[in-house]
Write a protein that holds these residues in place. Sequence first.
Motif, PDB file in Angstrom:
ATOM      1  N   ILE A  21      38.582  34.797  36.538  1.00  0.00           N
ATOM      2  CA  ILE A  21      39.886  34.756  35.876  1.00  0.00           C
ATOM      3  C   ILE A  21      40.522  36.138  35.904  1.00  0.00           C
ATOM      4  O   ILE A  21      41.717  36.286  36.210  1.00  0.00           O
ATOM      5  N   ARG A  22      39.738  37.158  35.596  1.00  0.00           N
ATOM      6  CA  ARG A  22      40.279  38.520  35.631  1.00  0.00           C
ATOM      7  C   ARG A  22      40.782  38.867  37.028  1.00  0.00           C
ATOM      8  O   ARG A  22      41.852  39.472  37.184  1.00  0.00           O
ATOM      9  N   ASP A  23      40.012  38.508  38.040  1.00  0.00           N
ATOM     10  CA  ASP A  23      40.422  38.797  39.426  1.00  0.00           C
ATOM     11  C   ASP A  23      41.760  38.137  39.745  1.00  0.00           C
ATOM     12  O   ASP A  23      42.638  38.760  40.361  1.00  0.00           O
ATOM     13  N   ASN A  24      41.919  36.873  39.353  1.00  0.00           N
ATOM     14  CA  ASN A  24      43.172  36.172  39.625  1.00  0.00           C
ATOM     15  C   ASN A  24      44.328  36.768  38.833  1.00  0.00           C
ATOM     16  O   ASN A  24      45.450  36.878  39.349  1.00  0.00           O
ATOM     17  N   MET A  25      44.078  37.166  37.602  1.00  0.00           N
ATOM     18  CA  MET A  25      45.125  37.796  36.805  1.00  0.00           C
ATOM     19  C   MET A  25      45.578  39.113  37.444  1.00  0.00           C
ATOM     20  O   MET A  25      46.775  39.382  37.562  1.00  0.00           O
ATOM     21  N   ILE A  78      47.634  38.207  40.741  1.00  0.00           N
ATOM     22  CA  ILE A  78      48.949  37.586  40.567  1.00  0.00           C
ATOM     23  C   ILE A  78      49.836  38.381  39.627  1.00  0.00           C
ATOM     24  O   ILE A  78      51.048  38.482  39.838  1.00  0.00           O
ATOM     25  N   PHE A  79      49.248  38.960  38.587  1.00  0.00           N
ATOM     26  CA  PHE A  79      50.027  39.710  37.593  1.00  0.00           C
ATOM     27  C   PHE A  79      49.455  41.120  37.460  1.00  0.00           C
ATOM     28  O   PHE A  79      48.815  41.451  36.453  1.00  0.00           O
ATOM     29  N   PRO A  80      49.647  41.967  38.466  1.00  0.00           N
ATOM     30  CA  PRO A  80      49.030  43.302  38.437  1.00  0.00           C
ATOM     31  C   PRO A  80      49.487  44.176  37.263  1.00  0.00           C
ATOM     32  O   PRO A  80      48.784  45.118  36.897  1.00  0.00           O
ATOM     33  N   ASP A  81      50.643  43.844  36.658  1.00  0.00           N
ATOM     34  CA  ASP A  81      51.145  44.644  35.538  1.00  0.00           C
ATOM     35  C   ASP A  81      50.784  44.059  34.178  1.00  0.00           C
ATOM     36  O   ASP A  81      51.203  44.593  33.148  1.00  0.00           O
ATOM     37  N   MET A  82      50.020  42.985  34.164  1.00  0.00           N
ATOM     38  CA  MET A  82      49.653  42.380  32.883  1.00  0.00           C
ATOM     39  C   MET A  82      48.754  43.327  32.085  1.00  0.00           C
ATOM     40  O   MET A  82      47.775  43.858  32.617  1.00  0.00           O
ATOM     41  N   PRO A  83      49.079  43.579  30.815  1.00  0.00           N
ATOM     42  CA  PRO A  83      48.228  44.442  29.981  1.00  0.00           C
ATOM     43  C   PRO A  83      46.798  43.911  29.920  1.00  0.00           C
ATOM     44  O   PRO A  83      46.580  42.700  29.922  1.00  0.00           O
ATOM     45  N   GLU A  84      45.851  44.824  29.865  1.00  0.00           N
ATOM     46  CA  GLU A  84      44.452  44.427  29.938  1.00  0.00           C
ATOM     47  C   GLU A  84      44.028  43.557  28.759  1.00  0.00           C
ATOM     48  O   GLU A  84      43.167  42.686  28.907  1.00  0.00           O
ATOM     49  N   ASP A  85      44.635  43.751  27.593  1.00  0.00           N
ATOM     50  CA  ASP A  85      44.263  42.909  26.467  1.00  0.00           C
ATOM     51  C   ASP A  85      44.693  41.457  26.694  1.00  0.00           C
ATOM     52  O   ASP A  85      44.007  40.512  26.276  1.00  0.00           O
ATOM     53  N   TRP A 105      45.972  26.247  32.903  1.00  0.00           N
ATOM     54  CA  TRP A 105      45.636  26.010  34.312  1.00  0.00           C
ATOM     55  C   TRP A 105      44.241  26.548  34.600  1.00  0.00           C
ATOM     56  O   TRP A 105      43.748  27.464  33.943  1.00  0.00           O
ATOM     57  N   LEU A 106      43.601  25.986  35.615  1.00  0.00           N
ATOM     58  CA  LEU A 106      42.221  26.342  35.959  1.00  0.00           C
ATOM     59  C   LEU A 106      42.211  27.621  36.797  1.00  0.00           C
ATOM     60  O   LEU A 106      42.036  27.573  38.017  1.00  0.00           O
ATOM     61  N   TRP A 107      42.354  28.752  36.130  1.00  0.00           N
ATOM     62  CA  TRP A 107      42.408  30.038  36.827  1.00  0.00           C
ATOM     63  C   TRP A 107      41.059  30.452  37.415  1.00  0.00           C
ATOM     64  O   TRP A 107      40.954  31.526  38.010  1.00  0.00           O
ATOM     65  N   VAL A 108      40.039  29.635  37.278  1.00  0.00           N
ATOM     66  CA  VAL A 108      38.766  29.939  37.929  1.00  0.00           C
ATOM     67  C   VAL A 108      38.783  29.496  39.390  1.00  0.00           C
ATOM     68  O   VAL A 108      37.865  29.821  40.152  1.00  0.00           O
ATOM     69  N   ARG A 117      39.550  29.505  43.300  1.00  0.00           N
ATOM     70  CA  ARG A 117      39.822  30.511  44.330  1.00  0.00           C
ATOM     71  C   ARG A 117      41.037  30.032  45.133  1.00  0.00           C
ATOM     72  O   ARG A 117      40.943  29.736  46.319  1.00  0.00           O
ATOM     73  N   ARG A 118      42.166  29.950  44.451  1.00  0.00           N
ATOM     74  CA  ARG A 118      43.363  29.347  45.056  1.00  0.00           C
ATOM     75  C   ARG A 118      43.912  30.159  46.202  1.00  0.00           C
ATOM     76  O   ARG A 118      44.509  29.615  47.135  1.00  0.00           O
ATOM     77  N   TRP A 119      43.739  31.458  46.154  1.00  0.00           N
ATOM     78  CA  TRP A 119      44.277  32.332  47.195  1.00  0.00           C
ATOM     79  C   TRP A 119      43.131  32.908  48.020  1.00  0.00           C
ATOM     80  O   TRP A 119      43.120  34.082  48.373  1.00  0.00           O
ATOM     81  N   LYS A 120      42.170  32.070  48.344  1.00  0.00           N
ATOM     82  CA  LYS A 120      40.948  32.492  49.007  1.00  0.00           C
ATOM     83  C   LYS A 120      41.227  33.252  50.301  1.00  0.00           C
ATOM     84  O   LYS A 120      40.542  34.225  50.627  1.00  0.00           O
ATOM     85  N   ALA A 121      42.222  32.830  51.051  1.00  0.00           N
ATOM     86  CA  ALA A 121      42.514  33.455  52.344  1.00  0.00           C
ATOM     87  C   ALA A 121      42.927  34.906  52.192  1.00  0.00           C
ATOM     88  O   ALA A 121      42.855  35.686  53.140  1.00  0.00           O
ATOM     89  N   GLN A 122      43.361  35.289  50.983  1.00  0.00           N
ATOM     90  CA  GLN A 122      43.797  36.675  50.765  1.00  0.00           C
ATOM     91  C   GLN A 122      42.780  37.472  49.979  1.00  0.00           C
ATOM     92  O   GLN A 122      43.073  38.577  49.557  1.00  0.00           O
TER      93      GLN A 122
END
Length: 299
Positions: free
Chosen positions: A63-67, A70-77, A289-292, A294-299
Motif C-alpha cells: 500500500i505504501r509503495d502504491n501511495m 500515485i501520490f508522491p506528495d501525500m504526507p507520510e501520516d 479500493w484494494l491498494w494491495v 500490483r495494478r501498475w506492475k509494468a512500471q
Amino acid sequence: MAKPVTPIENSDEEVDLRDRIVSAVIIGIIRSLTLLPYRVRVPVGGWVISRLVAPLIGYRGRIRDNMHFIFPDMPEDQVEQMARDVPDQIGRTLCELFSPKNLVETARNTPITGKGIAAVDAARDAGRPLILVSGHIGNYDIARSKLIQRGHKVGGLYRSMNYKGFNDFYVSRISQVGTPLFLRGRRGMGEMVKFLKAGNAIALLIDQHMSAGAPLKFFGHTAYTALSAAELALRYDALLVPCYAIRQPDGMSFEMIVEPPIPHTTPEEMTQALNDSLEAQVRANMSQWLWVHRRWKAQ
C-alpha cells in the motif's frame, strides 16, 4: 564434473496435506468469527486483518509503495493511515462475503442511486444482454445481490483460490448470494458468454493487471487492462454499465451507485471510460479500493 542437482518436487501427498492444513486453518478462523454477532463480526474482521495479518503478509508495504507511486506528495501520516485503513476494509469485506445471509439482508436495505438504474431495468425487461462492471471497491457482491433481488439474472466470474479446500468453501458461500458463477478460464468464459447471449446479466471486475491487456490509463499511469467487457458488449449488443457498492461511514451499510451506460465506440475507448469511472469512485473513497493490487506492475 559435478552432476547437476535435480530439483526436489513435492509429492502429491505433500501437496494435498499442505492444502488440507492451510484450508483448515483459514476456514477455522472464518468459522470462529462467525460465532460473533454480525455487527461485531465485521469490525472485528477488519481489525484482525489490519492489525495482525496485514503487517505479516506485506500488505502495508505494498500500500505504501502504491501511495508513493500515485501520490508522491501525500504526507507520510496519510500514507500510514491508508496502510491501516485499506486492510481494515479488506477484513470487513471478507467477513461479509463469508456471511452470505447477512450480506443478502444488507443488500436488501441498500439504496440505489445514479442515473443508470432505469436503463439497467429496461434491459432486463427487454431481454437485452447486460454487462455490469465494477472494481475491488466497497463490496461488489452487494450490487450483485441487489440486482438479483430486483429480478435480474446475474452471473458472476470468479478466480479460483490457491488452495482447493478453501476454494470449495469460498464458492459454497458466494453461491448463496446468487448463481450462476463461472470459473475464470476457457470453459467458464464459454459458459458465461452463452448465459449473456440469452439476454442475462454478467458482473465483471476490471481493475487487476492483465499482461495481455491494453496499455490504458489509471490514475495517470499506464495500467494494462482487459478489453473483454467492452468487446463482449460490442459483439452481443450488450449494455455496459459501471456499478459500485460503496461502504458508508458507519462501516456496515452501503450505497449502490449505477452509472449511465458506456456508449458503444471502440473497445479501447469504452474500457478507458470504465477506468475513468472507477478512478473517480476511488478518489472519492480512497480507503475502499484494494491498494494491495500490483495494478501498475509494468512500471
